[in-house]
Design a protein around this motif. Structure first.
Motif, PDB file in Angstrom:
ATOM      1  N   SER A 437     -40.139 -50.023 -75.367  1.00 61.31           N
ATOM      2  CA  SER A 437     -41.194 -49.551 -76.280  1.00 61.31           C
ATOM      3  C   SER A 437     -42.538 -50.160 -75.921  1.00 61.31           C
ATOM      4  O   SER A 437     -43.578 -49.510 -76.028  1.00 61.31           O
ATOM      5  CB  SER A 437     -40.853 -49.923 -77.726  1.00 61.31           C
ATOM      6  N   VAL A 438     -42.521 -51.403 -75.509  1.00 67.29           N
ATOM      7  CA  VAL A 438     -43.770 -52.048 -75.095  1.00 67.29           C
ATOM      8  C   VAL A 438     -44.358 -51.292 -73.906  1.00 67.29           C
ATOM      9  O   VAL A 438     -45.550 -50.953 -73.896  1.00 67.29           O
ATOM     10  CB  VAL A 438     -43.508 -53.533 -74.739  1.00 67.29           C
ATOM     11  N   ALA A 439     -43.489 -50.967 -72.966  1.00 64.30           N
ATOM     12  CA  ALA A 439     -43.951 -50.231 -71.783  1.00 64.30           C
ATOM     13  C   ALA A 439     -44.473 -48.857 -72.178  1.00 64.30           C
ATOM     14  O   ALA A 439     -45.529 -48.419 -71.713  1.00 64.30           O
ATOM     15  CB  ALA A 439     -42.800 -50.094 -70.785  1.00 64.30           C
ATOM     16  N   ASP A 440     -43.746 -48.198 -73.091  1.00 62.11           N
ATOM     17  CA  ASP A 440     -44.175 -46.873 -73.565  1.00 62.11           C
ATOM     18  C   ASP A 440     -45.566 -46.948 -74.179  1.00 62.11           C
ATOM     19  O   ASP A 440     -46.433 -46.129 -73.904  1.00 62.11           O
ATOM     20  CB  ASP A 440     -43.200 -46.347 -74.637  1.00 62.11           C
ATOM     21  N   TYR A 441     -45.753 -47.946 -75.027  1.00 62.13           N
ATOM     22  CA  TYR A 441     -47.041 -48.088 -75.714  1.00 62.13           C
ATOM     23  C   TYR A 441     -48.153 -48.281 -74.688  1.00 62.13           C
ATOM     24  O   TYR A 441     -49.194 -47.644 -74.757  1.00 62.13           O
ATOM     25  CB  TYR A 441     -46.996 -49.271 -76.677  1.00 62.13           C
ATOM     26  N   LYS A 442     -47.876 -49.149 -73.724  1.00 63.79           N
ATOM     27  CA  LYS A 442     -48.904 -49.435 -72.714  1.00 63.79           C
ATOM     28  C   LYS A 442     -49.185 -48.208 -71.865  1.00 63.79           C
ATOM     29  O   LYS A 442     -50.277 -48.060 -71.318  1.00 63.79           O
ATOM     30  CB  LYS A 442     -48.476 -50.624 -71.869  1.00 63.79           C
ATOM     31  N   ALA A 448     -44.848 -45.472 -80.134  1.00 61.13           N
ATOM     32  CA  ALA A 448     -44.026 -46.664 -79.925  1.00 61.13           C
ATOM     33  C   ALA A 448     -44.397 -47.775 -80.903  1.00 61.13           C
ATOM     34  O   ALA A 448     -43.555 -48.585 -81.304  1.00 61.13           O
ATOM     35  CB  ALA A 448     -44.167 -47.144 -78.488  1.00 61.13           C
ATOM     36  N   LEU A 449     -45.679 -47.795 -81.311  1.00 63.69           N
ATOM     37  CA  LEU A 449     -46.124 -48.836 -82.246  1.00 63.69           C
ATOM     38  C   LEU A 449     -45.379 -48.721 -83.580  1.00 63.69           C
ATOM     39  O   LEU A 449     -44.910 -49.719 -84.134  1.00 63.69           O
ATOM     40  CB  LEU A 449     -47.640 -48.722 -82.473  1.00 63.69           C
ATOM     41  N   GLY A 450     -45.262 -47.475 -84.030  1.00 67.78           N
ATOM     42  CA  GLY A 450     -44.540 -47.241 -85.288  1.00 67.78           C
ATOM     43  C   GLY A 450     -43.109 -47.744 -85.211  1.00 67.78           C
ATOM     44  O   GLY A 450     -42.598 -48.362 -86.141  1.00 67.78           O
ATOM     45  N   PHE A 451     -42.488 -47.509 -84.072  1.00 66.78           N
ATOM     46  CA  PHE A 451     -41.111 -47.958 -83.889  1.00 66.78           C
ATOM     47  C   PHE A 451     -41.028 -49.485 -83.963  1.00 66.78           C
ATOM     48  O   PHE A 451     -40.152 -50.049 -84.636  1.00 66.78           O
ATOM     49  CB  PHE A 451     -40.584 -47.461 -82.537  1.00 66.78           C
ATOM     50  N   LEU A 452     -41.979 -50.147 -83.310  1.00 65.40           N
ATOM     51  CA  LEU A 452     -41.965 -51.617 -83.297  1.00 65.40           C
ATOM     52  C   LEU A 452     -42.168 -52.179 -84.708  1.00 65.40           C
ATOM     53  O   LEU A 452     -41.478 -53.104 -85.129  1.00 65.40           O
ATOM     54  CB  LEU A 452     -43.049 -52.137 -82.344  1.00 65.40           C
ATOM     55  N   VAL A 453     -43.135 -51.581 -85.432  1.00 69.12           N
ATOM     56  CA  VAL A 453     -43.378 -52.029 -86.808  1.00 69.12           C
ATOM     57  C   VAL A 453     -42.109 -51.829 -87.641  1.00 69.12           C
ATOM     58  O   VAL A 453     -41.708 -52.700 -88.416  1.00 69.12           O
ATOM     59  CB  VAL A 453     -44.569 -51.260 -87.440  1.00 69.12           C
ATOM     60  N   GLY A 454     -41.467 -50.692 -87.420  1.00 70.93           N
ATOM     61  CA  GLY A 454     -40.220 -50.393 -88.131  1.00 70.93           C
ATOM     62  C   GLY A 454     -39.156 -51.441 -87.855  1.00 70.93           C
ATOM     63  O   GLY A 454     -38.460 -51.896 -88.767  1.00 70.93           O
ATOM     64  N   GLN A 455     -39.043 -51.851 -86.593  1.00 66.19           N
ATOM     65  CA  GLN A 455     -38.064 -52.886 -86.237  1.00 66.19           C
ATOM     66  C   GLN A 455     -38.361 -54.205 -86.952  1.00 66.19           C
ATOM     67  O   GLN A 455     -37.462 -54.871 -87.456  1.00 66.19           O
ATOM     68  CB  GLN A 455     -38.077 -53.127 -84.712  1.00 66.19           C
ATOM     69  N   ALA A 456     -39.671 -54.530 -87.008  1.00 66.44           N
ATOM     70  CA  ALA A 456     -40.067 -55.791 -87.657  1.00 66.44           C
ATOM     71  C   ALA A 456     -39.746 -55.731 -89.153  1.00 66.44           C
ATOM     72  O   ALA A 456     -39.302 -56.704 -89.764  1.00 66.44           O
ATOM     73  CB  ALA A 456     -41.552 -56.056 -87.431  1.00 66.44           C
ATOM     74  N   MET A 457     -39.970 -54.556 -89.733  1.00 63.10           N
ATOM     75  CA  MET A 457     -39.666 -54.356 -91.161  1.00 63.10           C
ATOM     76  C   MET A 457     -38.171 -54.536 -91.406  1.00 63.10           C
ATOM     77  O   MET A 457     -37.749 -55.148 -92.384  1.00 63.10           O
ATOM     78  CB  MET A 457     -40.075 -52.948 -91.595  1.00 63.10           C
ATOM     79  N   LYS A 458     -37.402 -53.989 -90.495  1.00 60.22           N
ATOM     80  CA  LYS A 458     -35.952 -54.064 -90.619  1.00 60.22           C
ATOM     81  C   LYS A 458     -35.504 -55.526 -90.585  1.00 60.22           C
ATOM     82  O   LYS A 458     -34.698 -55.966 -91.406  1.00 60.22           O
ATOM     83  CB  LYS A 458     -35.329 -53.287 -89.459  1.00 60.22           C
ATOM     84  N   GLN A 459     -36.064 -56.266 -89.629  1.00 60.39           N
ATOM     85  CA  GLN A 459     -35.665 -57.663 -89.486  1.00 60.39           C
ATOM     86  C   GLN A 459     -36.058 -58.512 -90.695  1.00 60.39           C
ATOM     87  O   GLN A 459     -35.412 -59.509 -90.995  1.00 60.39           O
ATOM     88  CB  GLN A 459     -36.280 -58.254 -88.218  1.00 60.39           C
TER      89      GLN A 459
END
Ligand code: ADP
Ligand code: MG
Ligand code: ZN
Length: 479
Positions: A437-442, A448-459
């Motif tokens: 996802s980091v690579a996708d965003y870059k 991809a940012l939304g996905f990362l935020v979602g993961q952080a929310m989940k954790q």
């Protein structure tokens, strides 16, 4: 002929228990519940030699209901005895009104898909409720509880103007909300303080005469009324299509089997041998008395709806849904007064609160938490103490176990994480775990940012401050 060639005709007799403090002809309390036979006296137990005295508040409440539904108010009215025997009616007659009801010739306007429609009211009269029969758990018979005997009722009879189950529900909701607004009845259907006898017939479209009707007694939920009408319409059409005739009879709706059953033949007025009650004086109302009640009428749903458009800048739809129930609109106004955020309040009511009411099959009057609770929930989200996601969990908890939202949050450890270092820790962890996802965003994939935020929310189980997360992710990804 097919189903579409028939027209459905419905008229309702709605009974509403009045919320006066005392009963209609004695000073016993009207309060719901209580140990059996503790809210009674010799008058409502029908001891020989006792005399009824009419509670003036009952007349006032009935006149209020008549004025709020565009009725003509009779200056000259009386009470009559309606004779019938049933074990929950110890006098063997019910004091009601026969040929001179307090209110006549009214109407209620309802909003249907085809526009506004007037449903005419034949009359509103006052009468006393009967007691209740409780079936003995050992099967030895029935036990009579007279706590409800003598509780005042108004009966609101509509002309056969309704044409579908849906229209009937709209009419009944409107009537219920009017009675709630003018505060003459709490209209708690689940406690039986609002119940309807539903008269249904069908006829071929274009026919001049109405068909023979059947009457389903004592219905007290919207859902069963709609189901019962739909069932009964089908049953009647099937009989007619098979060349049979509809019997005029009184039916009982059974919610479990979803069918109607015969209770008894329909009785006529002459069966009741009505006559004026000789123990009660005639009811004479002066113009001044009626005018005073008219002047004191509170705001009705219609004017409240219009006020909401102006005062809170709500949309037509929002205003209509809120004012459809006094309980909802009171909740809205009280929570708005405290939180000063009408938009947030209306959003909570129309989304999560309405959804939960639907799921739990509750009516607005059964909302277990207070306007203060809702206002506090909104304030906690505004302050960033909790996220919107946690807010939804708090609301669910308010329905289960209502108490102050800050208590709920504290007890469950739901306070939002707004601590910079804690947020950073999660962000770094999520970044290291999601290289793709980091690579996708870059590579320019903003999603991809939304996905990362979602993961952080989940954790963090939804506890991280979403704005801070977003900001921190962008910062780190730029590095
Ligand atoms: P009761 O049921 O006490 O004898 P009425 O005969 O006045 O009283 O009718 C009661 C209700 O039945 C009213 O709401 C009226 O609109 C409705 N009603 C009367 N005739 C029909 C019909 N043919 N089809 C459906 N409803 C009807
Ligand atoms: Mg009837
Ligand atoms: Zn009494």
């Amino acid at each position: 002929m097919s189903r579409e060639d028939y027209e459905v005709v419905i008229g309702l007799e709605v009974h509403a228990e009045l919320s006066t403090k005392t009963k209609i002809f004695c000073s016993c309390p009207t309060e719901f519940g209580g140990e059996p036979n503790t809210h009674c006296c010799p008058i409502c137990m029908a001891m020989p030699g006792t005399l009824p005295v009419l509670n003036e508040k009952v007349v006032e409440y009935a006149v209020k209901a008549g004025l709020a539904t565009n009725c003509e108010i009779s200056r000259d009215s009386k009470n009559d005895r309606k004779n019938y025997f049933y074990p929950d009616l110890p006098k063997a007659y019910q004091i009601s009104q026969f040929d001179k009801p307090l209110c006549e010739k009214g109407y209620i306007e309802i909003e249907t898909e085809e526009g506004t429609k007037k449903i005419r009211l034949t009359r509103i009269h006052i009468e006393e409720d009967a007691g209740k029969l409780n079936h003995d758990e050992y099967g030895r018979g029935s036990l009579v509880d007279l706590n409800r005997a003598g509780v005042p009722l108004i009966e609101i009879v509509s002309e056969p103007d309704l044409r579908s189950a849906n229209e009937t529900e709209i009419y009944l909701r409107k009537l219920k909300s009017i009675l709630e607004y003018i505060e003459v009845s709490d209209c708690k259907m689940q406690e039986g303080s609002l119940r309807a006898d539903v008269n249904v017939s069908v006829r071929k479209k274009g026919a001049k005469e109405f068909g023979t009707r059947t009457e389903m007694k004592n219905m007290n939920s919207f859902r069963s009324i709609v189901r019962a009408i739909e069932y009964e319409v089908e049953r009647q059409i099937d009989i007619i299509e098979d060349g049979g005739k509809i019997e005029q009879e009184t039916l009982r709706w059974d919610d479990v089997s979803g069918k109607t059953f015969t209770m008894r033949d329909k009785e006529d007025a002459q069966d009741y041998r009505y006559f004026p009650d000789p123990d009660l004086v005639a009811i004479r109302l002066s113009d001044e008395y009626i005018e005073n009640i008219r002047k004191a009428l509170p705001e009705l749903p219609e004017s409240r709806r219009i006020r909401y458009l102006e005062e809170y800048k709500l949309t037509e739809k929002e205003a209509r849904i809120l004012t459809s129930s006094k309980y909802l609109s009171d909740l809205f106004e009280e929570a708005t007064k405290i939180s000063n955020n009408p938009k947030a309040v209306v959003n909570w009511i129309l989304s999560d609160i309405s959804k939960t009411l639907n799921e739990k099959e509750l009516e607005p009057d059964q909302i277990p938490f207070t306007a203060e609770n809702l206002a506090e929930l909104i304030a906690l989200i505004e302050k960033g103490t909790i996220s919107n996601t946690i807010g939804k969990k708090v609301l669910a908890e308010l329905f289960e176990n209502p108490k102050s939202p800050s208590k709920i949050i504290e007890e469950n450890g739901w306070v939002q994480i707004s601590d910079e270092s804690a947020i950073k820790e999660v962000v770094l962890k999520v970044l290291s775990e999601n290289e793709q996802s980091v690579a996708d965003y870059k590579a320019g994939k903003e999603k991809a940012l939304g996905f990362l935020v979602g993961q952080a929310m989940k954790q963090t189980k939804g506890k991280a401050n979403p704005q801070m997360l977003n900001k921190m992710f962008i910062e780190e990804l730029k590095k």
